[in-house]
Design an enzyme around this catalytic site. Structure first.
Site, PDB file in Angstrom:
ATOM      1  N   GLY A   1      44.232  35.363  42.125  1.00 41.07           N
ATOM      2  CA  GLY A   1      45.124  36.470  42.434  1.00 41.07           C
ATOM      3  C   GLY A   1      44.393  37.574  43.158  1.00 41.07           C
ATOM      4  O   GLY A   1      43.339  37.364  43.758  1.00 41.07           O
ATOM      5  N   SER A   2      44.941  38.767  43.095  1.00 43.81           N
ATOM      6  CA  SER A   2      44.383  39.899  43.834  1.00 43.81           C
ATOM      7  C   SER A   2      43.089  40.383  43.199  1.00 43.81           C
ATOM      8  O   SER A   2      42.846  40.190  41.996  1.00 43.81           O
ATOM      9  CB  SER A   2      45.394  41.044  43.868  1.00 43.81           C
ATOM     10  OG  SER A   2      45.518  41.630  42.585  1.00 43.81           O
ATOM     11  N   THR A   3      42.278  41.040  44.012  1.00 44.74           N
ATOM     12  CA  THR A   3      41.030  41.601  43.504  1.00 44.74           C
ATOM     13  C   THR A   3      41.305  42.688  42.476  1.00 44.74           C
ATOM     14  O   THR A   3      40.580  42.813  41.477  1.00 44.74           O
ATOM     15  CB  THR A   3      40.187  42.143  44.659  1.00 44.74           C
ATOM     16  OG1 THR A   3      39.811  41.047  45.513  1.00 44.74           O
ATOM     17  CG2 THR A   3      38.926  42.828  44.176  1.00 44.74           C
TER      18      THR A   3
ATOM     19  N   GLU B   1      39.187  33.607  41.515  1.00 44.35           N
ATOM     20  CA  GLU B   1      39.345  33.460  42.968  1.00 44.35           C
ATOM     21  C   GLU B   1      40.280  34.561  43.423  1.00 44.35           C
ATOM     22  O   GLU B   1      41.463  34.565  43.084  1.00 44.35           O
ATOM     23  CB  GLU B   1      39.883  32.079  43.329  1.00 44.35           C
ATOM     24  CG  GLU B   1      39.641  31.730  44.792  1.00 44.35           C
ATOM     25  CD  GLU B   1      40.900  31.699  45.627  1.00 44.35           C
ATOM     26  OE1 GLU B   1      41.283  32.769  46.162  1.00 44.35           O
ATOM     27  OE2 GLU B   1      41.505  30.626  45.741  1.00 44.35           O
TER      28      GLU B   1
ATOM     29  N   VAL C   1      43.773  42.986  40.261  1.00 44.42           N
ATOM     30  CA  VAL C   1      44.058  42.389  38.952  1.00 44.42           C
ATOM     31  C   VAL C   1      42.856  41.592  38.462  1.00 44.42           C
ATOM     32  O   VAL C   1      42.565  41.546  37.262  1.00 44.42           O
ATOM     33  CB  VAL C   1      45.319  41.517  39.021  1.00 44.42           C
ATOM     34  CG1 VAL C   1      45.600  40.875  37.663  1.00 44.42           C
ATOM     35  CG2 VAL C   1      46.517  42.345  39.458  1.00 44.42           C
ATOM     36  N   GLY C   2      42.129  40.956  39.395  1.00 42.76           N
ATOM     37  CA  GLY C   2      40.945  40.201  39.020  1.00 42.76           C
ATOM     38  C   GLY C   2      39.899  41.052  38.321  1.00 42.76           C
ATOM     39  O   GLY C   2      39.205  40.585  37.405  1.00 42.76           O
TER      40      GLY C   2
END
Length: 485
Positions: free
Chosen positions: A231-233, A253, A235-236
């Protein structure tokens, strides 16, 4: 008629304990396509409990049986292409062509993952102890928490969970709120119909507002032993922080600011077509999509003219129309965000060569050049049908620009000179580099993963088997060892 879907826990379709549901809207029409159960932390604990209880049986299932089940599921998935296409079109606005890509790549992933079931189960380390065997034994890790996005829903769901299931782990899957069926429930249905035992895969859907609590409940549960996230950075970072807090190994990822370098000796016909695909497939909503098109100044004018002509000819609109290439963005928030990036760039001096001006749930195919570091689009992931062109003097400048980002997911270079291509590739700080090919590359046996703000760990390749298993050391003494006392 509105589709209604429940949670999948221990092989049964069950409502959320609260009775709440969440709306799943069509990006193209804005109408409610489905109502899905809105889980809370109690539902998450029930799902983890089912996965934990199912783990001993699934881990002990003969590897050949796990392999056969995944192979059977891949065949079954391919037979449901038309059904999946209908759901994906309504749920994500993806075209039928993009649905075909999702099914093909996912079936390939499932068959490749099936081979992981038969991977070597360990090795014999050397030992200096006479009369003793030393064994390194690889075993399933346990319950896996999987959190997946909506944009390539079937591909990214399968990539996150298939090897885990193949090696004997059980899974609790949290699909995207924007595509709870195509990024989770659809594949779970296929696996269940193929014979996956109850509890081996559980699916918890949620309302967007409950996402932080649901994800933390999933990662915090002590019975969860691995965390896999795509997902997005933004949220990551949250997922990585939680995984660290609760001491769970994580594979992340995340986003990318993916560059493609076009050298002056490139095959421009091929480069234009490949880069247009890498930019506008699924309306640019692909983590591997190109975000910086870096042109040697000797060919910048010719490439730009060809590329703008190619982009202007792409059909945009109703994803149900077979001729449509660029459909709607996933929701109005996405349209507003992409439009704001374009407005900011143009307001600071960028030239708009094509497009601009958001239209409802669609953002027009847009081409910009004259971009500078003061503009948001220079730094932020676009995730929309906006192409950014840059002109540089030589390879050194191209590499410097390609690396001038906090991201590091994927990249590409177009040149007829193989030695030159490999020299550039070795200097690019991205998880993968493709020569004379676009950035949206996906092969299940190859590692997909980023560096820097694009995450860590890899999906695909032998590293993935290592991540979803744990290695234990066991010794076997054939005779008593002399002891000092």
């Amino acid at each position: 008629m509105t589709v209604k879907r429940a949670l999948l826990i221990d092989g049964r379709d069950v409502p959320a304990r609260s009775g709440r549901t969440a709306e799943d809207r069509s990006p193209y029409t804005g109408e409610v396509y489905a109502l899905v159960a809105a889980a809370d932390a109690e539902d998450v604990r029930a799902a983890v409990g089912a996965a934990h209880a199912a783990f001993p049986h699934w881990a002990a299932t003969p590897p050949s049986a796990r392999r056969a089940l995944l192979m059977r599921a891949a065949d079954l998935l391919e037979s449901r292409l038309a059904e999946f296409s209908d759901v994906m079109l309504n749920e994500t606005g993806g075209t039928r062509a993009w649905a075909r890509v999702n099914v093909k790549v996912t079936a390939d992933q499932m068959r490749q993952a099936a081979t992981a079931a038969m991977a070597p189960a360990g090795h014999l380390p050397a030992t200096d102890r006479t009369g003793q065997w030393s064994l390194a034994v690889r075993e399933p890790a346990g319950v896996v928490a999987a959190v997946v996005p909506w944009n390539a829903p079937l591909i990214l769901c399968a990539r996150t969970i298939m090897v885990a299931l193949a090696v004997g782990d059980t899974v609790v899957l949290r699909p995207s709120e924007d595509a709870p069926i195509t990024s989770g429930l659809f594949l779970a249905d296929v696996l269940r119909d193929a014979g996956l035992p109850d509890g081996a895969l559980n699916v918890v859907t949620n309302d967007r507002g409950d996402a932080p609590a649901v994800i933390e409940a999933l990662i915090a549960d002590p019975r969860v032993r691995r965390v896999a996230f795509t997902g997005s950075t933004a949220v990551g970072r949250i997922v990585g922080r939680l995984a660290g807090e609760y001491l769970k190994p994580a594979a992340l990822e995340l986003g990318g600011k993916n560059p493609i370098i076009v050298c002056e000796d490139a095959d421009l016909d091929h480069a234009v077509s490949a880069i247009a695909y890498a930019k506008f497939q699924n309306s640019g909503q692909v983590c591997l999509a190109v975000d910086r098109i870096i042109l040697n100044r000797a060919i910048a004018g010719e490439f730009t003219a060809r590329f703008v002509e190619k982009a202007a000819g792409l059909r945009q609109g109703d994803p149900a129309d077979p001729a449509t290439v660029v459909g709607p963005l996933i929701n109005e928030r996405a349209v507003e965000r992409v439009a704001a990036l374009v407005d900011d760039a143009v307001g600071k001096g960028a030239r708009m060569l094509l497009g601009g001006g958001a239209d409802g749930r669609n953002h027009p195919v847009t081409v910009l050049d004259g971009l500078t570091p003061e503009m948001r689009v220079y730094h932020e992931e676009t995730f929309g049908p906006v192409a950014s062109l840059y002109t540089v003097a030589d390879d050194d400048a191209a590499v410097a620009l390609a690396n001038d980002t906090g991201y590091g997911l994927t990249s590409a270079v177009f040149t007829r000179d193989t030695t030159r291509a490999l020299s550039i590739a070795r200097r690019l700080r991205h998880g993968s580099t493709h020569v004379n090919a676009h950035t949206i590359q996906e092969e299940p046996q190859a590692p997909i993963g980023g560096i820097k703000d694009s995450g860590f760990g890899a999906f695909g390749g032998p590293q993935e088997i290592d991540f979803f298993t744990q290695t234990r050391w066991i010794t076997l003494a054939e005779q008593p060892e002399p002891l000092p006392f």
